[in-house]
Enzyme design. Structure first.
Site, short mmCIF file in Angstrom:
data_model
loop_
_atom_site.label_atom_id
_atom_site.label_comp_id
_atom_site.label_asym_id
_atom_site.label_seq_id
_atom_site.Cartn_x
_atom_site.Cartn_y
_atom_site.Cartn_z
N SER A 145 0.83 -1.20 0.00
CA SER A 145 0.00 0.00 0.00
C SER A 145 0.86 1.25 0.00
O SER A 145 1.93 1.28 0.60
CB SER A 145 -0.91 0.02 1.24
OG SER A 145 -1.68 1.21 1.26
N LYS A 199 -4.51 -6.70 3.53
CA LYS A 199 -4.51 -5.61 2.55
C LYS A 199 -5.93 -5.33 2.04
O LYS A 199 -6.32 -4.18 1.83
CB LYS A 199 -3.59 -5.95 1.38
CG LYS A 199 -3.57 -4.92 0.24
CD LYS A 199 -3.22 -3.51 0.73
CE LYS A 199 -2.81 -2.57 -0.40
NZ LYS A 199 -3.81 -2.39 -1.44
N HIS A 202 -7.61 -3.40 4.72
CA HIS A 202 -7.03 -2.04 4.64
C HIS A 202 -7.78 -1.22 3.60
O HIS A 202 -8.16 -0.08 3.84
CB HIS A 202 -5.55 -2.15 4.31
CG HIS A 202 -4.91 -0.88 3.82
ND1 HIS A 202 -5.13 -0.37 2.55
CD2 HIS A 202 -4.05 -0.01 4.42
CE1 HIS A 202 -4.45 0.75 2.40
NE2 HIS A 202 -3.79 0.99 3.51
N ASN A 203 -8.00 -1.81 2.43
CA ASN A 203 -8.68 -1.08 1.37
C ASN A 203 -10.14 -0.82 1.70
O ASN A 203 -10.70 0.21 1.33
CB ASN A 203 -8.57 -1.86 0.05
CG ASN A 203 -7.19 -1.74 -0.57
OD1 ASN A 203 -6.21 -1.48 0.11
ND2 ASN A 203 -7.10 -1.97 -1.86
N GLU A 206 -10.12 2.04 3.87
CA GLU A 206 -9.82 3.19 3.01
C GLU A 206 -11.08 3.71 2.32
O GLU A 206 -11.31 4.92 2.24
CB GLU A 206 -8.77 2.77 1.97
CG GLU A 206 -8.36 3.82 0.98
CD GLU A 206 -7.41 3.24 -0.06
OE1 GLU A 206 -7.65 3.48 -1.27
OE2 GLU A 206 -6.46 2.53 0.31
#
Length: 495
Positions: A145, A199, A202-203, A206
């Site tokens: 990232s 990940k 995480h997105n 986000e």
């Protein structure tokens, strides 16, 4: 050809006396190129390959004098690597990754390591791990990232896979990763698809974070602030508790003027948002594991609704509602500043909920998959390099380090205090927006989640009665031990 010495890696094949590369990367789009330049700048020699040979040659020629070796064929590429070979793949997720792996298999030897650095679905990573392990190859799904800038200057890296690979990859990954509080923003996440799963979440966070920022901006605009004024607000917020990469780039984006029209750039951008799927994957996984992620869900829905531009334009002339203005005229300076402070608090509280939902999903999957995810360590490696890096991640890290078994982030003392302090302003902003007809789906979903979480009694008792009425699904009773189930003989309904 000059040799870049590195104490952890062998660079020279003594039989041929040719310089070997420490690591190789396949896929020279912008992210791949920047990652290569980052790795090379840390003292490693890098082999590069792209399916279009002219791209490979042009990239190396552009960076003449650097420790880069261009390979026109995969055979040459693999042959240039020191053993165990370490191959990074940076191509589009899905079938292209499988195609590259299929071509690599005949060229690799047991013990070699293949690392997918793209945004792959974690179940694909687990499938590939099961595919390559019987062949003696080690497969790693590594979430990366930070975008193009992060790839070049220092990303946050989330590698999964066999623990043995971490020691092989650690010198490179720790050298190229961003640093926060003196620590590299990389750690071995866990086995199998754990790295790509983290990940993905995480997105998802986000998605929520970005939508919340946009809603804060929308409310400010509805209250009469000019674009330049909102830029200054975000710039000020970036100096305090809301300091983050996303707040910073929001301020910078709002400052930009379009050279063609002289208008703020944001005002000439069509309001149709795109997405690449990681937010949707997060929702699917959350639904499969019965984890509520309402903020992230609202953010994904908001993007989808934004893409329905023609329908929204048609509906705007047919469906009634308030005008979308918080005041009939410009409020006084003091009143305006007070509203900005309340929007700040609503954003801060909602942002906490977005991260809380993502961390809860990771905790749930960690138990289900026996990944033993260290949520404090994950929050720590998100403090630099990645898109959601933010000052308050230090508080998340501290919360989980103080209590690794923390059942829910909102119950940590620091976050209890913040949520208790901001909830009144949060409610007022959501109420003002709803009354004015300003859509704030992520603010609203975050507040609904918060209120549901803090409610000792919810109307699910009636819902269970309904389920038992039409389907004999049974229910538990408040006056009997948990785990005992009952059924009522409901009256027959006709018609």
């Amino acid at each position: 050809m000059a040799c870049y010495a590195h104490p952890c890696l062998t660079l020279l094949d003594t039989d041929t006396m040719s310089v070997e590369c420490d690591i190789g990367l396949i896929g020279l789009a912008v992210m791949g190129q920047n990652l290569v330049l980052n790795i090379e700048s840390r003292g490693f020699r890098v082999a590069v390959y792209n399916r279009t040979a002219s791209v490979t040659q042009g990239f190396v020629a552009k960076h003449a004098g650097k420790a880069l070796d261009a390979a026109d064929t995969l055979e040459d590429f693999v042959g240039s690597l020191s053993r165990p070979r370490k191959v990074l793949i940076m191509v589009q997720a899905g079938a292209p990754v499988d195609a590259v792996i299929q071509q690599l298999i005949p060229l690799l030897a047991p013990g070699d390591i293949v690392v997918d650095c793209g945004n792959s679905l974690y179940t694909d990573t687990e499938r590939r791990d099961a595919w390559l392990t019987p062949l003696g190859l080690r497969f790693v799904g590594a979430g990366v990232s930070g975008g193009e800038e992060g790839a070049r200057k220092g990303p946050s890296i989330m590698p999964g896979g066999p623990a043995s690979t971490w020691q092989e990859l650690r010198p490179v990954f720790e050298a190229i990763a961003a640093r926060a509080e003196g620590e590299p923003c990389v750690a071995h996440i866990g086995p199998g698809g754990a790295g790509h799963f983290v990940k993905m979440v995480h997105n998802g966070i986000e998605y929520g974070d970005m939508q919340l920022i946009c809603e804060a901006w929308h409310v400010m605009r509805a209250a009469g602030l000019l674009v330049a004024e909102t830029a200054r607000v975000f710039d000020r917020w970036n100096q305090g508790a809301l300091q983050s990469y996303l707040i910073e780039i929001t301020a910078r984006a709002l400052e930009q003027t379009d050279p063609d029209t002289g208008a703020p750039v944001v005002d000439v951008i069509l309001d149709k948002a795109g997405q690449k799927g990681t937010g949707r994957w997060t929702l699917i996984n959350a639904a499969e594991n019965a984890v509520p992620v309402g903020t992230i869900h609202a953010a994904v829905d908001a993007r989808i609704l934004s893409s329905m531009k023609a329908l929204r334009v048609q509906a705007s002339s047919l469906l009634g509602g308030p005008a979308g203005l918080l005041a009939s005229g410009a409020p006084g300076a003091a009143a305006q500043e007070a509203l900005i402070d309340k929007i700040h608090d609503a954003l801060y509280a909602s942002k906490i909920i977005s991260y809380t939902q993502g961390l809860d999903l990771m905790r749930t999957m960690s138990h289900k998959k026996d990944w033993d995810l260290d949520l404090g360590a994950i929050a720590a490696l998100w403090r630099g390099g990645c898109i959601i890096r933010a000052r308050f991640l230090n508080h998340i890290t501290a919360a989980y380090r103080a209590d690794p078994a923390l059942p829910h982030l909102a119950l940590a003392p620091f976050f209890q205090q913040v949520l208790n302090r901001t909830q009144a302003s949060w409610r007022e902003v959501v109420g003002l927006a709803v009354t004015a007809g300003v859509p704030v789906p992520a603010f609203s979903a975050s507040l609904a989640y918060y209120d549901s979480l803090r409610s000792a009694l919810l109307p699910a008792n009636l819902l269970q009665a309904q389920r038992d009425f039409f389907g004999a699904h049974t229910y538990e009773r408040v006056d009997r031990p948990e785990g005992q189930f009952f059924h009522t003989q409901w009256p027959e309904v006709i018609g």
